[in-house]
Design a protein around this motif. Sequence first.
Motif, short mmCIF file in Angstrom:
data_model
loop_
_atom_site.label_atom_id
_atom_site.label_comp_id
_atom_site.label_asym_id
_atom_site.label_seq_id
_atom_site.Cartn_x
_atom_site.Cartn_y
_atom_site.Cartn_z
N PRO A 123 0.83 -1.21 0.00
CA PRO A 123 0.00 0.00 0.00
C PRO A 123 0.86 1.26 0.00
CG PRO A 123 0.03 -1.03 2.18
CD PRO A 123 0.71 -1.98 1.26
N ASP A 124 0.36 2.29 -0.64
CA ASP A 124 1.08 3.57 -0.66
C ASP A 124 1.05 4.21 0.72
OD1 ASP A 124 1.62 3.36 -3.38
OD2 ASP A 124 -0.26 4.34 -3.95
N ALA A 125 2.10 5.00 0.98
CA ALA A 125 2.17 5.71 2.26
C ALA A 125 1.05 6.74 2.33
CB ALA A 125 3.52 6.40 2.40
N LEU A 126 0.42 6.84 3.49
CA LEU A 126 -0.68 7.80 3.69
C LEU A 126 -0.22 8.90 4.63
CD1 LEU A 126 -3.65 5.30 4.15
CD2 LEU A 126 -3.05 6.60 2.09
N PRO A 127 -0.66 10.13 4.38
CA PRO A 127 -0.26 11.23 5.27
C PRO A 127 -0.99 11.15 6.61
CG PRO A 127 -1.77 12.04 3.59
CD PRO A 127 -1.48 10.60 3.24
N LEU A 128 -0.26 11.42 7.67
CA LEU A 128 -0.87 11.58 8.99
C LEU A 128 -1.11 13.07 9.24
CD1 LEU A 128 -1.79 10.12 11.58
CD2 LEU A 128 0.51 10.50 12.49
N ILE A 129 -0.08 13.87 8.97
CA ILE A 129 -0.22 15.33 8.87
C ILE A 129 0.27 15.68 7.49
CG2 ILE A 129 0.49 17.58 9.74
CD1 ILE A 129 0.91 16.36 12.45
N GLY A 131 1.91 16.56 4.27
CA GLY A 131 3.17 17.20 3.94
C GLY A 131 4.19 17.21 5.05
N VAL A 132 3.86 16.60 6.22
CA VAL A 132 4.76 16.66 7.37
C VAL A 132 5.10 15.26 7.89
CG1 VAL A 132 5.09 17.54 9.73
CG2 VAL A 132 3.91 18.94 8.02
N LEU A 133 4.10 14.49 8.29
CA LEU A 133 4.30 13.16 8.86
C LEU A 133 3.47 12.13 8.10
CD1 LEU A 133 4.11 13.91 12.71
CD2 LEU A 133 6.15 13.85 11.26
N GLU A 134 4.04 10.93 7.94
CA GLU A 134 3.33 9.84 7.27
C GLU A 134 2.97 8.75 8.27
OE1 GLU A 134 5.68 8.33 4.08
OE2 GLU A 134 5.08 9.91 2.69
N ALA A 135 1.88 8.04 7.97
CA ALA A 135 1.51 6.88 8.78
C ALA A 135 2.56 5.79 8.61
CB ALA A 135 0.14 6.37 8.35
N GLY A 136 2.75 4.97 9.64
CA GLY A 136 3.65 3.84 9.53
C GLY A 136 5.11 4.21 9.43
N SER A 137 5.50 5.35 9.97
CA SER A 137 6.89 5.78 9.91
C SER A 137 7.34 6.31 11.27
CB SER A 137 7.09 6.84 8.82
OG SER A 137 6.35 8.02 9.12
N VAL A 138 8.60 6.73 11.35
CA VAL A 138 9.19 7.18 12.61
C VAL A 138 9.80 8.56 12.41
CG1 VAL A 138 10.91 6.69 14.39
CG2 VAL A 138 9.69 4.80 13.28
N SER A 139 9.54 9.45 13.34
CA SER A 139 10.15 10.78 13.29
C SER A 139 10.78 11.10 14.63
CB SER A 139 9.10 11.86 12.94
OG SER A 139 8.10 11.92 13.95
N MET A 140 11.74 12.03 14.59
CA MET A 140 12.38 12.49 15.82
C MET A 140 12.28 14.01 15.88
SD MET A 140 16.15 11.75 17.41
CE MET A 140 15.53 10.26 18.18
N LEU A 141 11.77 14.50 17.00
CA LEU A 141 11.63 15.93 17.26
C LEU A 141 12.66 16.31 18.32
CD1 LEU A 141 9.74 18.48 16.77
CD2 LEU A 141 8.54 17.74 18.83
N TYR A 142 13.59 17.19 17.98
CA TYR A 142 14.64 17.52 18.93
C TYR A 142 14.90 19.02 18.95
CZ TYR A 142 17.83 17.96 14.92
OH TYR A 142 18.44 18.36 13.76
N GLY A 143 15.48 19.48 20.04
CA GLY A 143 15.79 20.90 20.17
C GLY A 143 16.34 21.18 21.55
N GLU A 233 -8.68 -0.86 17.51
CA GLU A 233 -8.03 -0.13 16.42
C GLU A 233 -6.64 0.29 16.90
OE1 GLU A 233 -8.59 4.08 13.97
OE2 GLU A 233 -10.29 3.14 14.98
N SER A 234 -5.62 0.03 16.08
CA SER A 234 -4.26 0.40 16.45
C SER A 234 -4.14 1.92 16.55
CB SER A 234 -3.25 -0.10 15.41
OG SER A 234 -3.25 -1.51 15.35
N PRO A 235 -3.28 2.42 17.43
CA PRO A 235 -3.08 3.87 17.48
C PRO A 235 -2.47 4.38 16.18
CG PRO A 235 -1.42 2.73 18.80
CD PRO A 235 -2.44 1.70 18.40
N ALA A 236 -2.92 5.55 15.76
CA ALA A 236 -2.34 6.17 14.57
C ALA A 236 -1.02 6.85 14.90
CB ALA A 236 -3.32 7.19 13.99
N LEU A 237 -0.87 7.24 16.17
CA LEU A 237 0.32 7.97 16.61
C LEU A 237 0.67 7.56 18.03
CD1 LEU A 237 2.39 10.42 16.33
CD2 LEU A 237 0.59 11.80 17.41
N ILE A 238 1.97 7.33 18.27
CA ILE A 238 2.49 7.19 19.63
C ILE A 238 3.59 8.22 19.80
CG2 ILE A 238 3.63 5.70 21.31
CD1 ILE A 238 2.42 3.29 19.93
#
Length: 445
Positions: A123-129, A131-143, A233-238
């Motif tokens: 299946p194609d990647a779907l946006p969660l936000i 242009g910013v975040l995609e479902a089924g992926s991992v991001s790191m927010l740092y500062g 239903e699985s969480p969309a975001l953790i």
Amino acid sequence: MATNTRLKALPKPHEQIFIDTVRRIREKQLTKREEIPDLPKDMGEKASALLLAMTDFEEIGFWQAYDALAEDTPQLRGWKDIITTAAPPGEKPNEVSDERFLISQSGRRLLKLSTIEDIYALPDALPLIAGVLEAGSVSMLYGVSGTGKTFIGLDVALSISHGIPWQGRKVQLGTAWYINTEGKRGLKKRLQAWYKEHETLTPTLDHFKIIPWSLDMRVYTQELIETIVDQEESPALIVVDNFSMCTPGIDQNKQEQVAPVLQLINTLAADYNCHLLIIHHTNKAGDVNGTMAFRNHVDTMIEVVKEDAADRESPILFRCMKARDAEPFSDIRTELKPVLLAIHPETRELITSCVVISPLNPTPSLQDGLSDIEKNIFDLLGDGTRTYTDWKKECLKEFGIAKATFDRKRDLLLNKGLIERVQMPGKVYEGYQKRSQQPRNAWNE
């Protein structure tokens, strides 16, 4: 009930071999001691005991022996459902419960190879936000401290759980989980402030769940996975706020310690089509703290930085530093707005918190506020890539400034997002170039 295509407990390779061996014993495909594959001593002994029980007492004795062994090895309880699932009759070779592998007719463990058609069928990647975040992926927010990382993480989670736009961008409505490690009382005030700012929304919703303690993701892997599986239903975001508190004792500078945790996080994201947002800190140099494994094993890197580091009330930039499968999005400008919650009845102290909002003032041009010398240094960089030495020498010669002045102005241009460091082709050192500003994607509108 949430499901995934792999084992719930994510067994290690030798554990998977043990599971497949025990299942073959139960199905009478393996009937001799010498047919048991090489296993760690304790697992080999357990497999031999189960083979003996199956030989002497059939399936009733097999399960009695299995339950007795599970008393000393609780992991066996989690594998029981897999062992009771028979392989499809006549299948050659037999597929094991982990979709990455096959078991040959001779009992050898083989890699399962995919074709181009298999990849195209994903299946194609779907946006969660958008242009910013995609479902089924991992991001790191740092500062650095004081840039509002926790407020931003909470704002993202609540926006998704309510299905409202985040900073003007469409979101996919879904359940959000928030792993809070920084105190329940602080979270209480942040939640109260968010709902006061969003007064048309109600906090009594099922789409936002909190894990209100420092969940060690290495120790409680099984429980985390089983909790996800137990949901309808699985969480969309953790949101993992933050990495350090959820991996106590780990040496963040050692890839061999960090990479397995990130591998687990990536597996959770892939198996349950869930986005995991990791909040992390910076080091003294202002970069993400720890080994390069952080940068290598996440899909999106987002730096949170003040537009003007010297101004405490400066707008905060949400800046994409890496996007694995897409163009980095343009800087997203935000502000922290103080919210008055109450006045203490005895001390008369103001009880406040903050929320993330879009800036009240329009987005300025990136070069607004630059001094003449800063504009000149920026212009002299040109449209290509230049080494630090070449750029510095020309600026010192052209404008008669000191090296320390050049370094300060370069850092200011970096902080404003006007320039970026790049690896020079064939060189071990970095160069600099003007940072391209990506056009807004239609999804972002």
